[in-house]
Design a protein around this motif. Structure first.
Motif, short mmCIF file in Angstrom:
data_model
loop_
_atom_site.label_atom_id
_atom_site.label_comp_id
_atom_site.label_asym_id
_atom_site.label_seq_id
_atom_site.Cartn_x
_atom_site.Cartn_y
_atom_site.Cartn_z
N VAL A 100 -36.24 48.67 -33.63
CA VAL A 100 -35.22 48.92 -32.62
C VAL A 100 -35.65 50.04 -31.68
O VAL A 100 -36.10 51.10 -32.13
N MET A 101 -35.51 49.78 -30.39
CA MET A 101 -35.77 50.79 -29.36
C MET A 101 -34.42 51.23 -28.82
O MET A 101 -33.61 50.40 -28.40
N VAL A 102 -34.16 52.54 -28.85
CA VAL A 102 -32.86 53.06 -28.40
C VAL A 102 -33.07 54.05 -27.26
O VAL A 102 -34.00 54.86 -27.29
N CYS A 103 -32.19 54.00 -26.28
CA CYS A 103 -32.28 54.92 -25.15
C CYS A 103 -31.56 56.23 -25.43
O CYS A 103 -30.51 56.25 -26.05
N VAL A 104 -32.14 57.32 -24.92
CA VAL A 104 -31.50 58.64 -24.99
C VAL A 104 -31.61 59.30 -23.62
O VAL A 104 -32.52 59.00 -22.86
N PRO A 105 -30.68 60.21 -23.27
CA PRO A 105 -30.80 60.93 -22.00
C PRO A 105 -32.09 61.74 -21.95
O PRO A 105 -32.59 62.18 -22.99
N SER A 106 -32.62 61.95 -20.75
CA SER A 106 -33.88 62.69 -20.62
C SER A 106 -33.72 64.15 -21.08
O SER A 106 -34.70 64.80 -21.43
N GLY A 107 -32.48 64.65 -21.11
CA GLY A 107 -32.26 66.02 -21.54
C GLY A 107 -31.96 66.16 -23.02
O GLY A 107 -31.65 67.26 -23.50
N ALA A 108 -32.06 65.07 -23.78
CA ALA A 108 -31.75 65.13 -25.22
C ALA A 108 -32.77 66.00 -25.95
O ALA A 108 -33.96 65.96 -25.67
N THR A 109 -32.28 66.81 -26.88
CA THR A 109 -33.17 67.68 -27.66
C THR A 109 -33.85 66.87 -28.76
O THR A 109 -33.44 65.73 -29.05
N GLU A 110 -34.86 67.45 -29.39
CA GLU A 110 -35.55 66.77 -30.49
C GLU A 110 -34.58 66.48 -31.65
O GLU A 110 -34.67 65.45 -32.31
N VAL A 111 -33.65 67.40 -31.87
CA VAL A 111 -32.64 67.20 -32.94
C VAL A 111 -31.76 65.99 -32.61
O VAL A 111 -31.46 65.16 -33.47
N GLU A 112 -31.33 65.90 -31.34
CA GLU A 112 -30.48 64.79 -30.91
C GLU A 112 -31.24 63.46 -30.99
O GLU A 112 -30.68 62.44 -31.40
N LYS A 113 -32.53 63.48 -30.64
CA LYS A 113 -33.35 62.26 -30.74
C LYS A 113 -33.51 61.84 -32.20
O LYS A 113 -33.42 60.66 -32.54
N ARG A 114 -33.74 62.83 -33.07
CA ARG A 114 -33.91 62.55 -34.50
C ARG A 114 -32.62 61.94 -35.08
O ARG A 114 -32.67 61.03 -35.90
N ALA A 115 -31.46 62.43 -34.63
CA ALA A 115 -30.17 61.90 -35.10
C ALA A 115 -30.03 60.43 -34.72
O ALA A 115 -29.55 59.60 -35.52
N VAL A 116 -30.47 60.07 -33.52
CA VAL A 116 -30.41 58.67 -33.07
C VAL A 116 -31.32 57.80 -33.93
O VAL A 116 -30.94 56.71 -34.38
N ILE A 117 -32.55 58.27 -34.17
CA ILE A 117 -33.51 57.51 -34.99
C ILE A 117 -32.98 57.33 -36.40
O ILE A 117 -33.00 56.22 -36.96
N ASP A 118 -32.47 58.42 -36.99
CA ASP A 118 -31.94 58.33 -38.37
C ASP A 118 -30.75 57.37 -38.45
O ASP A 118 -30.66 56.56 -39.38
N ALA A 119 -29.84 57.47 -37.48
CA ALA A 119 -28.65 56.62 -37.48
C ALA A 119 -29.04 55.15 -37.36
O ALA A 119 -28.47 54.28 -38.03
N THR A 120 -30.05 54.87 -36.53
CA THR A 120 -30.49 53.48 -36.33
C THR A 120 -31.14 52.92 -37.59
O THR A 120 -30.93 51.76 -37.96
N ARG A 121 -31.92 53.76 -38.28
CA ARG A 121 -32.54 53.31 -39.54
C ARG A 121 -31.48 53.03 -40.60
O ARG A 121 -31.52 52.02 -41.30
N VAL A 122 -30.50 53.95 -40.71
CA VAL A 122 -29.44 53.76 -41.70
C VAL A 122 -28.62 52.50 -41.39
O VAL A 122 -28.15 51.81 -42.28
N ALA A 123 -28.50 52.20 -40.08
CA ALA A 123 -27.71 51.03 -39.65
C ALA A 123 -28.42 49.71 -39.90
O ALA A 123 -27.84 48.65 -39.69
N GLY A 124 -29.69 49.76 -40.34
CA GLY A 124 -30.35 48.52 -40.70
C GLY A 124 -31.66 48.21 -40.00
O GLY A 124 -32.21 47.12 -40.15
N ALA A 125 -32.19 49.17 -39.22
CA ALA A 125 -33.47 48.93 -38.53
C ALA A 125 -34.64 49.17 -39.49
O ALA A 125 -34.57 50.04 -40.36
N ARG A 126 -35.70 48.39 -39.32
CA ARG A 126 -36.92 48.64 -40.09
C ARG A 126 -37.50 49.99 -39.67
O ARG A 126 -37.91 50.79 -40.48
N ASP A 127 -37.51 50.19 -38.36
CA ASP A 127 -37.88 51.50 -37.83
C ASP A 127 -37.26 51.61 -36.45
O ASP A 127 -36.89 50.59 -35.84
N ALA A 128 -37.13 52.83 -35.95
CA ALA A 128 -36.48 53.05 -34.66
C ALA A 128 -37.31 53.99 -33.80
O ALA A 128 -38.00 54.88 -34.30
#
Length: 334
Positions: A100-128
């Motif tokens: 899964v490829m997910v979009c984030v705002p260009s101003g998102a911090t590394e922590v905010e990006k990591r939260a998106v990746i983790d949430a997508t993996r928990v939601a059922g993605a093989r990787d995000a």
């Protein structure tokens, strides 16, 4: 390339709406980023359009939540539940786990990006993987992002406005401000409350914005009016009033100015060569905010650069995210 039978998906996880793109199929799902849950049991009652219809109309035990705020995750568990619902709805009976490829705002911090990746993996993605919104918007708008020529995109979503100049497959200069569709709605609610002593909801404000909203006060007439219903703050009773296009233009004027300032600041940071390319090719507007009446003219007047609205502005980010799935092998090596 990605595993037999697995459909890989791109998600524009927006503050207002979530759009899902499936590799080889295009956009298959478009729903509001809203979850209704039982506040006593924590049980998810509904997601998407059904949940949005409940905003402002729920009993005390049910709350309609928008788990994304300003383009990033504000409520992690609810975001996971929402993404799990959308991924399962998209894949149907397919058992494979997608990339899964997910979009984030260009101003998102590394922590905010990591939260998106983790949430997508928990939601059922093989990787995000995450992709910056203005870059995805530029791809979706058909701009030559990989060429040695400068392009400029302004993506006005629900939570953030992302402005970027792009060349040779990367962002050269960018701004991400938390001033977009939601803030325009809030400004309309505040204006109506202050000037008419009427309390209206965000859905009414949003409808006013689309019906008679304008980025330019001089381009509208006081005769262009819309009737709205709300609660009179003096009597406490329901009331109907007429609001003019001039009122709405006045209400959102400061917010529009903030967006114009972000565009100007991004241009000021840009090298002369890319600035010259932008003057030649113009600025492209994407996102729902691009549809605000007279916005291209107002930005063009302020920057002295031609401004165009992309084809399918609401879908540009999702289309660009989906197109980037073709380069997912590159993302895996990062």
């Amino acid at each position: 390339m990605f595993g037999i039978g697995t459909k890989n998906i791109g998600i524009d996880l927006g503050t207002a709406n979530t759009i899902v793109y499936v590799d080889g199929k295009g956009i298959v799902l478009r729903e509001p980023s809203v979850v209704a849950k039982n506040s006593k049991t924590g049980e998810i009652v509904s997601v998407g359009e059904d949940a949005r219809a409940m905003i402002g109309r729920t009993p005390a035990s049910i709350v309609a939540i928008r788990p994304m705020k300003d383009g990033v995750i504000a409520d992690y568990d609810t975001t996971v539940a929402m993404m799990k619902y959308y991924i399962q709805k998209t894949l149907g009976s397919s058992n494979g786990k997608p990339y899964v490829m997910v979009c984030v705002p260009s101003g998102a911090t590394e922590v905010e990006k990591r939260a998106v990746i983790d949430a997508t993996r928990v939601a059922g993605a093989r990787d995000a993987y995450v992709l910056e919104e203005p870059f995805a918007a530029a791809i979706g708008a058909g701009l030559p992002v990989m060429d040695p020529t400068g392009s400029m995109v302004v993506d006005i979503g629900g939570g953030t406005t992302d402005v970027a100049t792009i060349s040779l497959g990367g962002i050269v200069s960018s701004r991400s401000i938390r001033m977009a569709g939601d803030k325009l709605d809030e400004a309309i609610v505040a204006y109506v409350r202050q000037h008419f002593n009427l309390l209206i909801g965000e859905r009414t404000a949003e409808q006013l914005k689309w019906d008679i909203g304008s980025a330019s006060k001089s381009a509208v007439s006081a005769d262009d009016v819309s009737s709205i219903r709300g609660r009179d703050l003096i009597t406490g009773l329901p009331k109907t009033i007429d609001v003019s296009a001039v009122d709405i233009a006045e209400a959102i004027h400061e917010s529009v100015e903030e967006i114009i300032t972000a565009v100007k600041e991004t241009l000021e940071e840009t090298s002369p060569e890319i600035a010259a390319d932008v003057i030649d090719h113009g600025i492209v507007l994407t996102g729902g905010g691009a549809l605000l009446h007279n916005l291209p003219d107002v930005i063009a007047d302020a920057t002295k650069v031609p401004v165009f609205i992309a084809n399918d502005p609401l879908d540009c980010v999702a289309i660009g995210t989906g197109e980037s799935l073709k380069s997912i092998d590159v993302m895996k090596k990062k």
